[in-house]
Design a protein around this motif. Structure first.
Motif, PDB file in Angstrom:
ATOM      1  N   GLU A 318     -19.485 -64.696   1.349  1.00 37.35           N
ATOM      2  CA  GLU A 318     -19.015 -66.045   1.670  1.00 37.35           C
ATOM      3  C   GLU A 318     -17.497 -66.095   1.652  1.00 37.35           C
ATOM      4  N   ASP A 319     -16.902 -65.362   0.724  1.00 40.65           N
ATOM      5  CA  ASP A 319     -15.434 -65.289   0.643  1.00 40.65           C
ATOM      6  C   ASP A 319     -14.866 -64.789   1.971  1.00 40.65           C
ATOM      7  N   PHE A 320     -15.549 -63.780   2.534  1.00 41.54           N
ATOM      8  CA  PHE A 320     -15.060 -63.203   3.780  1.00 41.54           C
ATOM      9  C   PHE A 320     -15.138 -64.219   4.915  1.00 41.54           C
ATOM     10  N   GLU A 321     -16.235 -64.978   4.943  1.00 39.01           N
ATOM     11  CA  GLU A 321     -16.372 -66.007   5.976  1.00 39.01           C
ATOM     12  C   GLU A 321     -15.269 -67.050   5.831  1.00 39.01           C
ATOM     13  N   LEU A 322     -14.974 -67.435   4.575  1.00 45.19           N
ATOM     14  CA  LEU A 322     -13.918 -68.425   4.334  1.00 45.19           C
ATOM     15  C   LEU A 322     -12.554 -67.905   4.788  1.00 45.19           C
ATOM     16  N   SER A 323     -12.369 -66.593   4.654  1.00 47.52           N
ATOM     17  CA  SER A 323     -11.067 -66.034   5.044  1.00 47.52           C
ATOM     18  C   SER A 323     -10.842 -66.227   6.546  1.00 47.52           C
ATOM     19  N   ARG A 324     -11.944 -66.217   7.301  1.00 50.82           N
ATOM     20  CA  ARG A 324     -11.811 -66.413   8.750  1.00 50.82           C
ATOM     21  C   ARG A 324     -11.456 -67.856   9.064  1.00 50.82           C
ATOM     22  N   VAL A 325     -12.078 -68.772   8.335  1.00 53.66           N
ATOM     23  CA  VAL A 325     -11.833 -70.199   8.571  1.00 53.66           C
ATOM     24  C   VAL A 325     -10.403 -70.577   8.201  1.00 53.66           C
ATOM     25  N   HIS A 326      -9.928 -70.037   7.069  1.00 53.82           N
ATOM     26  CA  HIS A 326      -8.644 -70.484   6.532  1.00 53.82           C
ATOM     27  C   HIS A 326      -7.505 -69.490   6.778  1.00 53.82           C
ATOM     28  N   GLY A 327      -7.805 -68.431   7.536  1.00 54.19           N
ATOM     29  CA  GLY A 327      -6.757 -67.455   7.814  1.00 54.19           C
ATOM     30  C   GLY A 327      -6.225 -66.773   6.563  1.00 54.19           C
ATOM     31  N   LEU A 328      -7.124 -66.454   5.640  1.00 52.05           N
ATOM     32  CA  LEU A 328      -6.689 -65.818   4.397  1.00 52.05           C
ATOM     33  C   LEU A 328      -6.575 -64.311   4.562  1.00 52.05           C
ATOM     34  N   PRO A 329      -5.646 -63.690   3.833  1.00 53.91           N
ATOM     35  CA  PRO A 329      -5.599 -62.225   3.868  1.00 53.91           C
ATOM     36  C   PRO A 329      -6.835 -61.630   3.187  1.00 53.91           C
ATOM     37  N   VAL A 330      -7.216 -60.422   3.611  1.00 55.14           N
ATOM     38  CA  VAL A 330      -8.386 -59.756   3.035  1.00 55.14           C
ATOM     39  C   VAL A 330      -7.915 -58.527   2.279  1.00 55.14           C
ATOM     40  N   LEU A 331      -8.070 -58.527   0.979  1.00 55.18           N
ATOM     41  CA  LEU A 331      -7.699 -57.351   0.187  1.00 55.18           C
ATOM     42  C   LEU A 331      -8.969 -56.565  -0.131  1.00 55.18           C
ATOM     43  N   THR A 332      -8.963 -55.285   0.229  1.00 59.15           N
ATOM     44  CA  THR A 332     -10.122 -54.433  -0.072  1.00 59.15           C
ATOM     45  C   THR A 332      -9.718 -53.508  -1.202  1.00 59.15           C
ATOM     46  N   PRO A 333     -10.149 -53.794  -2.432  1.00 60.43           N
ATOM     47  CA  PRO A 333      -9.616 -53.032  -3.567  1.00 60.43           C
ATOM     48  C   PRO A 333     -10.251 -51.664  -3.788  1.00 60.43           C
ATOM     49  N   VAL A 334     -11.551 -51.491  -3.367  1.00 60.98           N
ATOM     50  CA  VAL A 334     -12.207 -50.219  -3.716  1.00 60.98           C
ATOM     51  C   VAL A 334     -12.645 -49.452  -2.471  1.00 60.98           C
ATOM     52  N   ASP A 335     -12.737 -48.126  -2.663  1.00 59.18           N
ATOM     53  CA  ASP A 335     -13.117 -47.255  -1.550  1.00 59.18           C
ATOM     54  C   ASP A 335     -14.640 -47.144  -1.456  1.00 59.18           C
ATOM     55  N   GLU A 336     -15.117 -46.231  -0.600  1.00 61.60           N
ATOM     56  CA  GLU A 336     -16.565 -46.042  -0.380  1.00 61.60           C
ATOM     57  C   GLU A 336     -17.329 -45.781  -1.666  1.00 61.60           C
ATOM     58  N   ALA A 337     -16.663 -45.088  -2.617  1.00 59.80           N
ATOM     59  CA  ALA A 337     -17.342 -44.736  -3.866  1.00 59.80           C
ATOM     60  C   ALA A 337     -17.157 -45.825  -4.911  1.00 59.80           C
ATOM     61  N   GLY A 338     -16.575 -46.980  -4.496  1.00 57.83           N
ATOM     62  CA  GLY A 338     -16.421 -48.100  -5.424  1.00 57.83           C
ATOM     63  C   GLY A 338     -15.288 -47.884  -6.413  1.00 57.83           C
ATOM     64  N   ARG A 339     -14.306 -47.051  -6.060  1.00 61.03           N
ATOM     65  CA  ARG A 339     -13.163 -46.796  -6.959  1.00 61.03           C
ATOM     66  C   ARG A 339     -11.897 -47.403  -6.366  1.00 61.03           C
ATOM     67  N   PHE A 340     -11.025 -47.901  -7.287  1.00 56.96           N
ATOM     68  CA  PHE A 340      -9.826 -48.601  -6.823  1.00 56.96           C
ATOM     69  C   PHE A 340      -8.894 -47.668  -6.049  1.00 56.96           C
ATOM     70  N   TYR A 341      -8.360 -48.202  -4.974  1.00 59.58           N
ATOM     71  CA  TYR A 341      -7.369 -47.470  -4.175  1.00 59.58           C
ATOM     72  C   TYR A 341      -6.091 -47.292  -4.990  1.00 59.58           C
ATOM     73  N   ASP A 342      -5.240 -46.352  -4.578  1.00 59.09           N
ATOM     74  CA  ASP A 342      -4.083 -46.028  -5.421  1.00 59.09           C
ATOM     75  C   ASP A 342      -3.021 -47.114  -5.434  1.00 59.09           C
ATOM     76  N   ASP A 343      -2.989 -48.035  -4.439  1.00 58.88           N
ATOM     77  CA  ASP A 343      -1.975 -49.090  -4.517  1.00 58.88           C
ATOM     78  C   ASP A 343      -2.323 -50.144  -5.569  1.00 58.88           C
ATOM     79  N   TYR A 344      -3.451 -49.938  -6.274  1.00 63.82           N
ATOM     80  CA  TYR A 344      -3.782 -50.851  -7.362  1.00 63.82           C
ATOM     81  C   TYR A 344      -3.302 -50.323  -8.711  1.00 63.82           C
ATOM     82  N   GLY A 345      -2.248 -49.484  -8.626  1.00 65.52           N
ATOM     83  CA  GLY A 345      -1.525 -49.065  -9.836  1.00 65.52           C
ATOM     84  C   GLY A 345      -2.408 -48.551 -10.951  1.00 65.52           C
ATOM     85  N   TRP A 346      -2.343 -49.200 -12.077  1.00 63.30           N
ATOM     86  CA  TRP A 346      -3.056 -48.711 -13.262  1.00 63.30           C
ATOM     87  C   TRP A 346      -4.575 -48.775 -13.117  1.00 63.30           C
TER      88      TRP A 346
END
Ligand SMILES: [Zn+2]
Ligand SMILES: [Zn+2]
Length: 1010
Positions: A318-346
């Motif tokens: 639902e969050d994703f659908e709302l992002s389309r309605v309100h023009g919100l940025p989409v942050l994808t924090p985790v990769d295919e294996a469900g682990r945080f990408y490196d730009d998420y620092g600690w």
């Protein structure tokens, strides 16, 4: 000559004997040959996943399939008996990963896809072998060896054809959206795969404040159960129509959520919209780029949380659908294996679970945490590996449903569902389901034949021949239509002619099974191809042909399919979808669905709980017939509680039947009874009781036929059980003596009844039925399964109703006797019967059964009527007059107006206002049910007591005869110590104990000379 039967059947042993006989006599082949060319009945098998051996759960469905195929076979229908195996997808892959100790996609790739594919195939080979063995042991008659395997190239090509068709109609598209995702399997999971995968789980429950940038000292408070999504927060949603309030400490929450709180300021939600706030993790790079703000959302509920919803479009549908309605940025924090990408620092490299604790700690440090606790809820997990699912944004391939939806709903309406409410479930699903996500980022599955090109054009390949035509290279190494080989075959783009490579995704397994009504029946195949289904990975595993289109025309759609309820969203759905997409109509006419299986205590069966029963164990300890009986006796709209306790009950019921057969065989052998198949129905002079059993047998055949036609097996087992009770506890009981000498009518009648009942019950318990058949019918068809279906002639209802009334009276008489605590052998003077006029002409039998001297039909004056006020109803109506009415009733001052109405002191009381009870008067025992009442005169006199003494003596002597090893027909000399009994009953005593002489003396028996 009959073969003597042991005291009870050894089910497993006799089943193995019958299996060997079927094999040796080619019974199944004989049946098929005999039916070939007759009217046909089309059944399509839903494939069983080839990753295990047979379990008791799977055996349920296999049994139902076999029951109806056997029934239709006995009725002479020409049928297909093709069994199917499901061979690809996560089922197989995850099992192989476990065997090999692999636990991630990189590890599989390192192991090598070619070797991995080989291991997956080995699982299928082994399992299909095990399943075949198990199903044969269960008694399932299938065309073993001509099975379809969904991983055959032929099956894959048919799915390609379907996808090409979907592409041509513009239904196939690549979507960028939020989807349920298994981090362990590294793939998206589609909506229908979530069925039944929700489990109870405790997750963190966090209340977090977001400081408002334009209102210093104030903050807005959200609630979440997924801490890992907070670093991807971009907005907070409020319900614009609800009131929000500010607490003294500056926190904004929805006022209706906290009715007891005093707020210092209150505003409607729409006035909060647009407020800017500091995100929870603006110290991390992705968060710092976002302008966080409050947005309106009508769906914000006021039944949990704070009434302010944290929005992370990269982590929720639902969050994703709302992002389309309100023009919100989409942050994808985790990769295919469900682990945080490196730009998420600690947080880099942490899983969503590992991250939760650190996130909570960090919120506490920064003063953002309002409260942390635990929250119990239902949460979906991966149906295959049980890892909790997360939401992730992914590019997946979809088939659009909008254009097809009305046609699917229409096609569903043409299907007859049993139980009927399954139709509504399917319809609800069809109305609400989203587009079909068909792509999986995995290895051992149907390769999606989709080739996007740099020029923007996408080619979808529809067959192996088309692939060969377009291939740039690699056709020579294409062992199977499968990864990794298929990935080495780029094609020329049909638009620009440049090379294009296949997308790496494989297909949803439900494509594999859904195409079966086309791929196995030869739809649009111009020419019959011998062993044409044995292609690709299926080569060497089957000899199945690929039939031609005319064959498809004949066998499509299926007359009947059956699977468990969850298949509504799975196989029933995928079949329906593909069929409607391809040809616009449903692939089946009738469906039998059934609910779930639990252990006998109603718990799910789990290996780790120790309550799992393997099919192997069940075969050894219950036998297949007893298992099948449990399955067949189960109403399909209720969960089955399966186990050894219920098996014991089944065995007990079957033993009653066994004993009836044994009775006929024992006395038939002694008396030299030789029945003849040619003269099945008794054509000698019959007594009324014999005529009744003949009609009762016809009634069984009619009831069972109706039940099979309605695909309700539990009505078959019920009809059979009640028939067995009538045979054993009425016919044989009432006729026992006629079998001690050769009474042809009795033998012929009982034999007819048993033989016919074996035929109708044979589809349910094929082993025991055939075992007994071969003993009882020696000049007829070799096997009961070749005996055809008995004629379902209309029985004589009036005769049946009469005896049913007699049995009811006798049953009530027994109840009355047992309530009076008189022993069964005590003769009584009189029974009065009211309300059973049909039993009137059978007074002698009733008297005999109940050991009474006289049976009267008429008013049961022997019972006393007691009437009491029904207080909850009458109290409010009568008020203070209640007490007087109650006392009058107690004193018996009322008039029975009939129809349940009574008059007390001029007031008329309706049936629901009074409680009525009948009790025996002194010296009488009364029992009453369904409008029939019997009253038993329980007063004893010297005559009755003396006769009871005689009957006790007869019983005692007969026990003694048995203990002395005398045969039932041996004549004896008898001595008894009772002078009075001798004086009065000498002849009767002699007759009932087969004594040639009876003298006074200490009790003893001896074999009479001669
Ligand atoms: Zn998984
Ligand atoms: Zn191109």
């Amino acid at each position: 000559m009959f073969t003597p039967l042991p005291d009870k059947p050894d089910h497993p042993a006799l089943e193995l004997e019958i299996l060997a006989l079927w094999e040796q006599e080619r019974t199944f082949e004989q049946l098929r040959d005999g039916n070939r060319g007759n009217a046909h009945w089309s059944f399509v098998d839903g494939p069983v996943t080839a990753n295990k051996s047979l379990g008791v759960h799977t055996a349920w469905g296999r049994t139902l399939k076999d029951v109806f195929q056997r029934y239709k076979g006995m009725r002479g229908f020409d049928q297909r008996y093709q069994n199917g195996f499901d061979c690809q997808g996560l089922w197989i892959e995850v099992g192989v990963e476990r065997e090999l100790g692999l636990n991630s996609k990189p590890e599989i790739e390192e192991y090598g896809l070619e070797a991995f594919a080989a291991r997956c195939r080995e699982v299928v080979v082994r399992s299909s072998d095990d399943l075949t063995r198990g199903c044969k042991r269960l008694g399932q008659w299938m065309d073993w060896g001509n099975d379809y395997f969904t991983f055959s190239d032929t099956n894959i090509e048919y799915i390609w054809k379907f996808l090409e068709h979907a592409h041509e109609h513009g239904w196939l598209y690549a979507g960028h959206r939020s989807t349920e995702w298994c981090p362990r399997c590294g793939t998206s999971i589609s909506q229908h795969e979530l069925t039944g995968s929700y489990v109870d789980r405790a997750d963190p429950s966090l209340y977090v404040r977001f400081p408002l940038l334009d209102r210093p000292g104030e903050s807005i408070v959200i609630w979440t159960t997924t801490p890992w999504t907070l670093p991807a927060n971009v907005a907070a949603a409020v319900n614009p129509g609800e009131e929000y309030g500010r607490r003294a400490n500056g926190e904004w929450v929805a006022a209706p959520r906290y009715p007891d709180e005093q707020f210092v300021e209150q505003l409607p939600g729409n006035e909060l919209v647009g407020w800017r706030y500091a995100g929870p993790f603006d110290d991390l790079a992705p968060g710092s780029t976002v302008e966080h703000r409050v947005i309106p959302w009508d769906d914000v509920a006021m039944d949990e949380g704070t009434g302010v919803v944290h929005i992370a479009p990269g982590c929720g549908g639902e969050d994703f659908e709302l992002s389309r309605v309100h023009g919100l940025p989409v942050l994808t924090p985790v990769d295919e294996a469900g682990r945080f990408y490196d730009d998420y620092g600690w947080l880099h490299g942490l899983s969503t679970v590992e991250a939760a604790e650190q996130i909570i700690g960090r919120l506490e440090e920064t003063g953002r945490l309002v409260e942390a606790g635990l929250y119990e809820h239902r949460y979906p997990e991966c149906w295959r590996c049980h890892t909790p699912l997360i939401f992730r944004i992914a590019d997946d391939w979809f088939i659009s449903v909008e254009e097809l939806r009305p046609k699917l709903i229409e096609a569903n309406a043409s299907v007859e569902w049993v139980p009927a409410y399954f139709e509504k479930r399917m319809e609800d699903w069809l109305r609400n389901m989203g587009d079909w996500n068909i792509s999986r980022r995995r290895y051992y599955g149907l390769p999606l034949p989709i080739y996007p090109c740099a020029c923007g054009h996408t080619t979808v390949i529809g067959s192996k021949a088309e692939l060969a035509e377009r291939a740039v290279e690699g056709m020579d190494q294409l062992e199977q239509l499968r990864r990794p080989w298929i990935d080495r075959v780029p094609i020329r783009c049909e638009q620009c002619g440049e090379p294009a490579t296949r997308i790496p995704e494989v297909g949803d397994v439900w494509l594999d099974a859904g195409i079966v009504p086309f791929s196995t029946l030869g739809w649009e195949n111009p020419e019959w191809i011998t062993e044409g289904y044995a292609t690709g990975a299926a080569r060497g595993l089957t000899k199945a042909d690929l039939p031609d289109h005319a064959y498809w025309e004949k066998w499509f759609p299926a007359d009947w399919v059956t699977e468990m309820r969850e298949q509504i969203r799975l196989w029933f759905y995928s079949q329906l979808f593909m069929s409607v997409a391809l040809i616009g109509r449903a692939p089946f006419k009738r469906v039998l669905g059934y609910e779930k299986m639990f252990d006998e205590g109603g718990r799910e069966m789990h290996g780790s709980w120790g309550n799992m029963i393997s099919a192997e164990e069940a075969f050894e300890q219950m036998g297949a017939d007893v298992m099948r009986w449990q399955y067949a006796a189960q109403p399909p709209n209720q969960d089955l509680w399966f186990g050894f306790g219920p098996a014991y009950e089944v065995k007990r019921k079957l033993l009653t039947f066994w004993n009836s057969v044994k009775f006929l065989i024992d006395y038939g052998s002694i008396e030299g009874f030789e029945p003849s198949w040619e003269r099945l129905e008794p054509d000698v002079d019959l007594r009324p009781l014999d005529r009744w059993l003949v009609e009762r047998t016809k009634q069984l055949v009619a009831a069972a036929t109706e039940a099979y036609e309605a695909t309700l097996t539990m009505d078959v087992t019920r009809a059979f059980e009640s028939f067995v009770d009538d045979v054993s506890n009425w016919y044989i009981r009432r006729s026992r003596r006629r079998f001690y000498t050769f009474d042809e009518a009795a033998f012929r009648t009982l034999w007819f009844a048993l033989v016919q009942s074996l035929r109708v019950v044979a589809p349910v318990m094929p082993f025991l039925a055939d075992h007994l058949w071969r003993n009882l019918v020696q000049d007829g068809p070799q096997s009961v399964h070749l005996a055809g279906w008995p004629d379902a002639a209309e029985p004589d209802r009036s005769l049946l109703d009469e005896i049913a009334a007699v049995r009811r009276v006798v049953e009530l008489g027994r109840q009355a006797r047992s309530a009076s605590q008189l022993k069964l052998r005590q003769p009584l003077r009189r029974l009065v019967v009211a309300g059973a006029p049909l039993a009137r002409s059978h007074a002698d039998e009733i008297a005999d059964e109940l050991r009474v001297k006289e049976v009267e039909f008429g008013d049961v004056g022997a019972s006393e009527l007691r009437v009491k006020p029904n207080l909850p109803v009458l109290g409010p109506k009568l008020g203070s007059a209640l007490r007087d009415v109650r006392e009058r009733m107690q004193r018996g001052e009322f008039t029975d107006l009939g129809g349940g109405r009574f008059e007390v002191d001029g007031r008329v009381l309706e049936p629901d206002e009074v409680l009525v009870e009948r009790v025996g008067r002194e010296g009488w025992a009364v029992a009453s049910e369904d409008g029939v009442t019997v009253a038993l005169d329980t007063q004893l006199d010297d005559d009755l007591l003396l006769e009871a003494k005689l009957l006790d003596r007869v019983h005692e002597v007969n026990v003694l005869r048995k203990e002395s090893g005398l045969a039932v027909t041996d004549r004896i000399n008898l001595w008894v110590p009772d002078e009075q009994v001798l004086e009065r009953y000498r002849e009767r005593l002699a007759a009932e104990t087969l004594a040639v002489s009876v003298e006074l003396g200490e009790l003893r028996v001896e074999l009479a000379a001669g």
